[in-house]
Design an enzyme around this catalytic site. Sequence first.
Site: not given
Ligand code: FUB
Ligand code: ZN
Length: 657
Positions: A325, A421
């Site tokens: 990501e 999230c």
């Molecule tokens: O790792 C916690 C949250 O979940 C991150 O901020 C998002 O990108 C997702 O991976």
């Molecule tokens: Zn998110």
Amino acid sequence: MSKLNVHSVKVTDPYWVHYLELIRKEMIPYQWDVLNDRADIVIAKERDADYIPSEKSHAIKNFKIAAGLAKGRHYGMVFQDSDVYKWLEAVAYSLRHTYDENLKKTADEVIDLLALAQESDGYLNTYFTIEEPNRRFKRLYQSHELYCAGHYIEAAVAYYTVTQNQKALDVACRLADCIDSVFGEAPDKLKGYDGHEEIELALLRLYEVTGKRNYLELSRFFLYERGKDPGFFKRQAAEDPNKKPLIEGMEQFPPSYYQAHKPVLEQETAEGHAVRVTYLCAAMAKLACLNQDQEMLAACRRLWKNITTKRMYIVGAIGSTVTGEAFTADYDLPNDTMYCETCASIGLIFFAGNMLENEAQGEYADVLERALYNTVLSGLALDGKHFFYVNPLEVVPEYSKKDPGKSHVKVTRPEWFGCACCPPNVARMLTSLDRYIYTVHGHTIYTNLYLTNQAVLEMKGQRVTIGQATEYPWEGKIRFTLATEQPVRFGLAVRIPRWSKTYTVAVNEEVVTLLPQDGYVTIERDWQDGDAMTVELDMAVQTWTANPHVRADLHKVAVQRGPIVYCAEGADNGTDLHLIHVSKDTAFQYRFAADRFGGVGILEADAEKLKIEPEWEHVLYRTAVPAAFSPVHITLIPYYCWANRGENEMLLWFHTK
Ligand code: FUB
Ligand code: ZN
């Protein structure tokens, strides 16, 4: 920098009140049902991966189990708690806009539950309390313990500030004190930090509300310790006797994924996981502001520049790859495999907002606005109950479905995610928008966002009320009116966005000819009761091009009007959107369509579409012939509205001849 009390800003703008009400009436109750596993929904995996838990949320149940009120195992991601915390933070801001006794009662009960789940030494984390109590802080690159703690602290600060619920703040302080007792410079303390930044910003907010300097110092420690020893995470994991990963697949990532490859002051490019970068930068910017830390501010400026001039999409989105990501390299901005996580744009807004607290530079607000009106709003569906995690700029539904490499590119918004999230992050972002409208530096009030609101603040000991009235983002006229008991001299600065090629500023109907400085036109005068100032921005439809280094956008244009970036969707334009050709001379007609998406501005134009000649039947390649085009009437909608009419193609960057 002097501080503007956020409570003194009242948003009355119909455009934004619509969202505030949608969140209060639909999103918050819906998310509460999801967190309690009462919603009849399908939970999507954000990408194809076996390890993503997607049967249920279980987030509230986890707290009940940790509190000893229920029996069972922890379920969900190790950071499942943060879904509840972000929801709670959104509730706090929502209550500030519209008080709701029932909602407050529910939230008070959540605080009671969290207090019960908190361990006697202040530690609070349902995964570790239920599953691995002896593994606290032993695998920080995966554990998200401080990330979750940070989200609770941010929620508690918001909830305490709005409702004065002392228990919420006490739980936060005990949690922060617990962390403070473990981490720090002292020889007996752990010189480490979380794999996902969040605690840093939260501690600074806790410092602001409590005045306890040790919270600021702890945040400073985390920020300055990060990356000093790039081997820290690996070594710590090697020392952990338990080899079971807390999150599958994270072993593959290098220290740069966590922004731990070098000290933050030396980081010049945005590396690794995009949300992590923005949360780090938001905290760095806030610390720079609170501590007048010029070196930290310089580091923030460098990272800002790298992100916004080389690694950001035109919709204010970031993160070019699903793998991690993450950011990739300068100008690598693919439109159909990108990540562009909603949370990452939210983090970019946090970063921009904190930079605006440091210095009045209109570019921060320009980017904030770009991310807000385009990617963040794209993150939610019109019904407030469906969400995008990933925000593509180009979609062909069949490709997304059949290409495992695009399993993250959903073609409509799911109801929820295994890793949830984004949905509650959208809720807390939009309900706290008032925070970003104004900043004050010296004796000047800077207007960063345009929306109808009333703000009350103090200037030179005088109470000044500023009313802002506008039909932004559809119209470019903004009218300010001032109310003050006595004349008071100060500067009122209005932002002239970079997209506004022309503008008019008038005071009491008299046009003033001043050039913007650092993105603002500032009128300094003895403001009197009843004075008015108007700004008129250039709302002409514009075609934009990307830097030619962006391979994905070469010979393409995007269409923007005001802060809104437009796209074409199959529902209006049929299929094969990639054949549409738009030029800088295409004459777009703008109209406000009250019947579309609850009322939005749409664009129409006569454009051209590449003809697919009969010779192409059963032929994949042939020697080049001159291209032929047919006229086509196109309708463009705000990018953030796409995918509200079922599955169909979508395209944002159009070919140009
Ligand atoms: O790792 C916690 C949250 O979940 C991150 O901020 C998002 O990108 C997702 O991976
Ligand atoms: Zn998110």
